[in-house]
Design an enzyme around this catalytic site. Structure first.
Site, mmCIF file in Angstrom:
data_model
loop_
_atom_site.group_PDB
_atom_site.id
_atom_site.type_symbol
_atom_site.label_atom_id
_atom_site.label_comp_id
_atom_site.label_asym_id
_atom_site.label_seq_id
_atom_site.Cartn_x
_atom_site.Cartn_y
_atom_site.Cartn_z
ATOM 1 N N GLY A 1 0.799 -1.226 0.000
ATOM 2 C CA GLY A 1 0.000 0.000 0.000
ATOM 3 C C GLY A 1 0.827 1.270 0.000
ATOM 4 O O GLY A 1 0.459 2.261 -0.636
ATOM 5 N N ASP B 1 10.398 -7.210 -2.008
ATOM 6 C CA ASP B 1 9.133 -7.780 -1.532
ATOM 7 C C ASP B 1 9.159 -9.271 -1.836
ATOM 8 O O ASP B 1 9.717 -9.690 -2.839
ATOM 9 C CB ASP B 1 7.927 -7.118 -2.226
ATOM 10 C CG ASP B 1 6.654 -7.227 -1.386
ATOM 11 O OD1 ASP B 1 6.096 -6.174 -1.024
ATOM 12 O OD2 ASP B 1 6.222 -8.367 -1.093
ATOM 13 N N SER C 1 -7.110 -9.070 -2.355
ATOM 14 C CA SER C 1 -7.343 -8.096 -1.283
ATOM 15 C C SER C 1 -6.305 -6.964 -1.289
ATOM 16 O O SER C 1 -6.429 -6.004 -0.546
ATOM 17 C CB SER C 1 -7.330 -8.799 0.080
ATOM 18 O OG SER C 1 -6.050 -9.351 0.320
ATOM 19 N N ASN C 2 -5.272 -7.070 -2.115
ATOM 20 C CA ASN C 2 -4.281 -5.997 -2.243
ATOM 21 C C ASN C 2 -4.772 -4.875 -3.157
ATOM 22 O O ASN C 2 -4.349 -3.724 -3.043
ATOM 23 C CB ASN C 2 -2.976 -6.520 -2.881
ATOM 24 C CG ASN C 2 -2.270 -7.579 -2.067
ATOM 25 O OD1 ASN C 2 -1.613 -8.442 -2.630
ATOM 26 N ND2 ASN C 2 -2.380 -7.533 -0.750
ATOM 27 N N ARG D 1 -5.785 -0.940 -2.659
ATOM 28 C CA ARG D 1 -4.828 0.107 -2.276
ATOM 29 C C ARG D 1 -3.466 -0.002 -2.956
ATOM 30 O O ARG D 1 -2.697 0.946 -2.949
ATOM 31 C CB ARG D 1 -4.639 0.126 -0.752
ATOM 32 C CG ARG D 1 -3.914 -1.069 -0.188
ATOM 33 C CD ARG D 1 -3.912 -1.062 1.338
ATOM 34 N NE ARG D 1 -3.091 -2.111 1.909
ATOM 35 C CZ ARG D 1 -3.377 -3.419 1.908
ATOM 36 N NH1 ARG D 1 -4.484 -3.853 1.348
ATOM 37 N NH2 ARG D 1 -2.560 -4.290 2.465
ATOM 38 N N ASP E 1 5.179 -3.864 6.567
ATOM 39 C CA ASP E 1 3.933 -3.951 7.337
ATOM 40 C C ASP E 1 4.102 -4.694 8.656
ATOM 41 O O ASP E 1 3.142 -5.217 9.188
ATOM 42 C CB ASP E 1 2.842 -4.620 6.490
ATOM 43 C CG ASP E 1 3.210 -6.051 6.127
ATOM 44 O OD1 ASP E 1 4.325 -6.494 6.476
ATOM 45 O OD2 ASP E 1 2.386 -6.736 5.501
ATOM 46 N N ASN E 2 5.346 -4.774 9.160
ATOM 47 C CA ASN E 2 5.519 -5.457 10.445
ATOM 48 C C ASN E 2 6.717 -4.880 11.194
ATOM 49 O O ASN E 2 7.645 -4.341 10.591
ATOM 50 C CB ASN E 2 5.653 -6.962 10.237
ATOM 51 C CG ASN E 2 6.928 -7.319 9.499
ATOM 52 O OD1 ASN E 2 7.977 -7.487 10.113
ATOM 53 N ND2 ASN E 2 6.867 -7.414 8.169
ATOM 54 N N CYS F 1 -2.617 -4.134 8.501
ATOM 55 C CA CYS F 1 -3.791 -3.930 7.632
ATOM 56 C C CYS F 1 -4.645 -5.183 7.496
ATOM 57 O O CYS F 1 -5.864 -5.100 7.355
ATOM 58 C CB CYS F 1 -3.354 -3.508 6.238
ATOM 59 S SG CYS F 1 -2.345 -2.042 6.214
ATOM 60 N N CYS G 1 -7.649 -17.174 14.014
ATOM 61 C CA CYS G 1 -8.112 -15.779 13.986
ATOM 62 C C CYS G 1 -8.212 -15.386 12.519
ATOM 63 O O CYS G 1 -8.296 -16.244 11.647
ATOM 64 C CB CYS G 1 -7.171 -14.863 14.771
ATOM 65 S SG CYS G 1 -5.507 -14.770 14.102
#
Lengths: 372, 77
Positions: A39, A60, A67-68, A71, A128-129, A187, A332
């Site tokens: 994103g 990456d 779902s990417n 954004r 993202d982490n 996200c 989860c």
């Protein structure tokens, strides 16, 4: 490397006051590394390539998923399943044929960070982490590379510039102790407003461009927060944090030996993982108890699993609902919060027969839809 | 007179508002204690305290005109 940037392509920026050929030459000679082509990385890559940064690196390890697309605007539906590095490179190379693009299709780790980062002039942290963020920060500190930090949470974003200028601070001065994944969900877990990643990613590109050209004032030693709901910006000054020193690797050897999993509260739960396929095989068995640790209103609904819902925040108080003689399988949304639940059940309640669904319920749904 | 505190990120989610009010405290250490005793739900959250738009790295005095903000780390990208 392009040494004579095309005036035709860049004229609208070259006629800017305080930009001109000098700034364009600096950009053309610059090497910028974008870590994370998601994103934040996508909009940053678009603007860095369009403005004529001579050499762009992309790191990456992931492939493009549906779902990417809301954004990560470099990718189209045709790119589903392709490596993000390759799809992003092809896209920005088409946008600007005058630049060079290198790709590193791997996760940034402490073993490859020095190799990857050392040949670049400026680094963008668009990951993202927290583990990646501390690894990138520490490598940039040791390699003396300016680091443009960007991060988002739902409707808000943060930008900062580290390791740049006099008395430069870094990410550890801001957050000397890493939160757990559950304390600050990403996200996948908590959702994100797409324009926030767009704006923060573009601001990261803007800071990188200013560092290269020397124009304006960067966010060096400052943290800017953006709230899209109130459309407000809030900028605070950062200073050296005495608590940061203790955990910051001082030399490359210390960096290579630093336990980032432990520091970021990611205990090794590999042995407790079950794949979507294994999970599927365990359904409807009498000796297995399924526990859904998501909050009560969370989607997607998977009523067909007949799982017992105990939100993570209530787990400690509802421990008597666990059927300890059975194999307990936690799940989860994305398999991140279950890591914390495993810690609680194993360390505080000494349960040994617990495992968790790797990748969460979205991974199982994906597995099922692929199977059909 | 109390202090008005500006919230960011998950703190807005947990406390349900962008601003909260607390009774006046003398410094940031006391503020942290007052926050966690008034709002036990934020005890487990990580955040840094900014006073007058400066992130505090040690105990810092707070007066009646101080502008306070609480900023949690974000990880998403």
């Amino acid at each position: 490397m392009q040494t004579n940037p095309s005036y035709e392509r860049y004229q609208r920026q070259m006629i800017l006051a305080n930009f001109g050929e000098a700034a364009q030459q600096k950009l053309s000679a610059a090497r910028v590394l974008v870590i994370g082509a998601g994103g934040l990385g996508c909009p940053a890559l678009q603007y860095l390539s369009a403005i004529g940064v001579g050499h762009i690196g992309i790191v990456d390890q992931d492939a493009v998923s549906m779902s990417n697309l809301h954004r990560q605007i470099l990718y189209t539906t045709d790119d589903l399943g392709k490596l993000k590095t390759e799809a992003a490179r092809d896209r920005i190379q088409k946008m600007n044929t005058d630049i060079a693009v290198s790709i590193h299709s791997m996760e940034i780790t402490q073993t490859n960070a020095f190799d990857i980062i050392s040949s670049y002039d400026v680094v963008l942290d668009s990951t993202d982490n927290f583990k990646a963020r501390y690894i990138i920060n520490d490598a940039c500190v040791l390699l003396k590379k300016p680091l443009v930090f960007g991060a988002v949470f739902q409707y808000e974003g943060q930008v900062a510039v580290f390791n740049h200028g006099i008395d430069a601070v870094n990410y550890r001065d801001l957050f000397p102790v890493s939160p757990t994944a559950a304390q600050s969900p990403n996200c996948i877990e908590s959702g994100v407003f797409n324009i926030v990643t767009g704006i923060i990613g573009i601001l990261q590109a803007g800071e990188a461009i200013k560092i290269i050209t020397g124009s304006g004032q960067t966010l060096s030693n400052r943290l800017m927060s953006y709230d899209s709901l109130s459309l407000s910006f809030y900028t605070v000054k950062l200073s050296k944090n005495p608590d940061a020193h203790e955990n910051t690797p001082a030399i490359e050897e210390e960096f290579l030996q630093f336990d980032y999993d432990q520091f970021c509260w990611l205990k090794n739960h590999l042995k407790d993982e079950i794949s979507a396929e294994e999970f599927d095989a365990l359904l409807n068995r009498n000796d297995v108890q399924l526990i859904d640790i998501r909050n009560r209103d969370e989607r997607p609904h998977v009523d067909e699993l007949n799982a017992l819902r105990i939100p993570l925040s209530e787990l400690k108080h509802q421990i008597d609902k666990l059927e300890k003689e059975k194999q307990i399988v936690l799940f989860c949304h994305a398999g991140i919060r279950t890591l914390e639940a495993l810690d609680i059940l194993q360390d505080e309640f000494h349960l040994s027969n617990v495992s968790h669904l790797k990748g969460g319920i979205i991974r199982w749904l994906e597995y099922k839809s692929n199977k059909v | 007179m109390g202090i008005q505190i500006l919230l960011f990120g998950s703190l807005v989610d947990v406390l349900g508002d962008k601003h909260i009010q607390l009774a006046q405290v003398k410094d940031t250490d006391t503020l942290r204690l007052a926050l966690t005793s008034t709002y036990p739900s934020i005890r487990d959250l990580k955040f840094v305290i900014s006073v007058d738009k400066k992130i505090t790295v040690e105990n810092t005095p707070i007066d009646t005109t101080s502008e306070i903000a609480l900023l949690p780390p974000f990880s998403g990208g």
